[in-house]
Design a protein around this motif. Structure first.
Motif, short mmCIF file in Angstrom:
data_model
loop_
_atom_site.label_atom_id
_atom_site.label_comp_id
_atom_site.label_asym_id
_atom_site.label_seq_id
_atom_site.Cartn_x
_atom_site.Cartn_y
_atom_site.Cartn_z
N LEU A 339 0.84 -1.21 0.00
CA LEU A 339 0.00 0.00 0.00
C LEU A 339 0.87 1.25 0.00
O LEU A 339 0.61 2.20 -0.75
CB LEU A 339 -0.91 -0.01 1.23
N ARG A 340 1.91 1.26 0.78
CA ARG A 340 2.79 2.43 0.86
C ARG A 340 3.55 2.66 -0.45
O ARG A 340 3.87 3.79 -0.80
CB ARG A 340 3.80 2.27 2.00
N ALA A 341 3.82 1.59 -1.18
CA ALA A 341 4.59 1.71 -2.42
C ALA A 341 3.69 1.91 -3.64
O ALA A 341 4.20 2.09 -4.75
CB ALA A 341 5.44 0.46 -2.61
N SER A 342 2.39 1.90 -3.45
CA SER A 342 1.46 1.92 -4.58
C SER A 342 1.66 3.12 -5.50
O SER A 342 1.77 2.98 -6.72
CB SER A 342 0.02 1.87 -4.07
N CYS A 343 1.71 4.32 -4.95
CA CYS A 343 1.82 5.51 -5.78
C CYS A 343 3.20 5.61 -6.44
O CYS A 343 3.31 5.97 -7.62
CB CYS A 343 1.54 6.76 -4.95
N ALA A 344 4.24 5.26 -5.68
CA ALA A 344 5.59 5.33 -6.24
C ALA A 344 5.81 4.27 -7.32
O ALA A 344 6.62 4.47 -8.23
CB ALA A 344 6.61 5.15 -5.12
N SER A 345 5.07 3.16 -7.25
CA SER A 345 5.28 2.06 -8.19
C SER A 345 4.36 2.11 -9.40
O SER A 345 4.54 1.32 -10.33
CB SER A 345 5.08 0.72 -7.46
N ASP A 346 3.38 3.02 -9.40
CA ASP A 346 2.44 3.11 -10.52
C ASP A 346 3.03 4.02 -11.60
O ASP A 346 3.10 5.24 -11.40
CB ASP A 346 1.10 3.65 -10.03
N PRO A 347 3.44 3.47 -12.76
CA PRO A 347 4.08 4.30 -13.78
C PRO A 347 3.09 5.22 -14.49
O PRO A 347 3.50 6.19 -15.14
CB PRO A 347 4.67 3.27 -14.75
N LYS A 348 1.81 4.94 -14.37
CA LYS A 348 0.81 5.72 -15.11
C LYS A 348 0.17 6.84 -14.28
O LYS A 348 -0.54 7.68 -14.84
CB LYS A 348 -0.30 4.80 -15.62
N VAL A 349 0.41 6.84 -12.99
CA VAL A 349 -0.27 7.83 -12.16
C VAL A 349 0.27 9.23 -12.43
O VAL A 349 1.47 9.41 -12.65
CB VAL A 349 -0.10 7.46 -10.66
N ALA A 350 -0.62 10.20 -12.43
CA ALA A 350 -0.22 11.60 -12.62
C ALA A 350 0.48 12.10 -11.38
O ALA A 350 0.12 11.77 -10.25
CB ALA A 350 -1.46 12.45 -12.92
#
Length: 357
Positions: A339-350
């Motif tokens: 969960l903590r790595a979700s945003c850092a690991s999503d290559p498509k997130v703005a």
């Protein structure tokens, strides 16, 4: 006929006459004995007040422009009884009196203030759920693709949601790539956790408490109540068309009342108790962020700004811990890290660049 003298202009000439007044029926007749002049009969009801000041009185005629009648001093009782009275403060104030009118104003103002504060709570439950859902869906679009998604992260968030919200009261729970210590409840049962909140938390139990609190706002429709109070009935009558951005900013700046915050805390504690999650971590989280400067960016839009903390609220979570209860972590270590790595690991997130919504 009294010998009380009045001055008079008949409206037809510029001659000022020194007249006597003789009552006749429902009115009077003016006479000037020296010249033998007699005016037309005048009804008392036709008189209007021109001026009443410094013991000088002047009256006009409703239908005759330029007609004037006046005197200095006080009129005899038989004449004064028929003369119209001037307005001192205004018609209805003069009718009731200054102090009774002031009392009426005070009561009316108090009712208006009470209505402004209490009416939204009455109106919010009457808003069709479909309208509220549509408004929340429109606001989600203003997050500009900042929702984080990875298989492991999504699974962890779903697991956390299942434990805190087993009844699926929230229509959607998402994680947004915004580095602010915040979580918001949008209309229509949408809860959004900001990545800054997840990164600031030391464990999933801390996030679980915040999520439970936001679920309380969903259950009680506090966001719709707050929007109606803050932005008015345009929220209800105008829907979300064209105003979603304004409404979103309204949600982000909402401050819930003490009653709403206390009720939401109660929901959080109940949901954590039902899930077997200790409230101790949430109390520690509140204590930590409540006494720490999070920096300019975090203060701009923070969970603290819309959910003001107090020692009493922290103590309430701490007091909810039962020593003889066996608690389980909200997520295991692998799920928490996902969960903590979700945003850092999503290559498509703005990415978040600090721009307003």
């Amino acid at each position: 006929m009294s010998d009380f003298r009045l001055w008079h202009y008949d409206g037809a000439s510029a001659v000022r006459r020194n007249v006597l007044l003789r009552t006749a029926g429902t009115g009077f007749v003016l006479e000037e004995p020296e010249s033998g002049w007699t005016g037309l009969p005048i009804d008392w009801s036709d008189l209007t007040v021109i001026g009443l000041q410094d013991a000088r009185s002047a009256y006009g005629h409703k239908a005759i422009p330029g007609w004037r009648l006046g005197f200095s001093g006080e009129a005899p009782p038989d004449i004064a009884a028929h003369l119209p009275t001037g307005e001192r403060y205004g018609r209805w104030i003069d009718r009731f009196g200054l102090w009774p009118a002031a009392g009426i104003f005070t009561v009316t103002a108090a009712l208006i203030v009470w209505g402004a504060l209490e009416a939204p709570a009455v109106i919010a439950p009457l808003v069709p759920q479909s309208w509220e859902n549509r408004m929340g869906d429109a606001m989600v679009g203003d997050f500009g693709g900042r929702f984080c998604h990875t298989p492991a992260g999504d699974a962890a968030l779903e697991r956390l949601a299942a434990r805190i919200d087993p009844g699926h009261e929230a229509r959607d729970i998402s994680l947004a790539n915004i580095p602010m210590v915040n979580a918001v409840t949008l209309p229509g049962g949408r809860i959004i956790l900001f990545d800054g909140l997840v990164q600031q938390a030391k464990s999933a139990d801390e996030v679980a408490g915040v999520l439970g609190h936001e679920l309380g706002h969903v259950r009680h429709r506090d966001t719709m109540t707050g929007l109606i109070r803050q932005l008015g009935l345009s929220v209800v009558l105008g829907g979300a068309g064209g105003n979603a951005g304004n409404y979103l900013n309204g949600v982000l700046s909402l401050s819930y009342g003490r009653g709403a915050e206390s009720a939401a805390d109660g929901v959080a504690i109940d949901q954590m108790r039902g899930a077997g999650i200790s409230p101790a971590a949430t109390a520690a989280f509140f204590d930590r962020i409540g006494g720490k400067d999070e920096g300019t960016e975090a203060r701009a839009i923070s969970w603290l700004s819309s959910h003001p903390l107090s020692a009493e609220r922290r103590r309430r979570f701490a007091a909810a811990v039962k020593p003889d209860t066996s608690y389980r972590p909200a997520l295991d270590q692998a799920q928490w890290q996902a969960l903590r790595a979700s945003c850092a690991s999503d290559p498509k997130v703005a990415k978040f660049w600090g721009k307003p919504f």
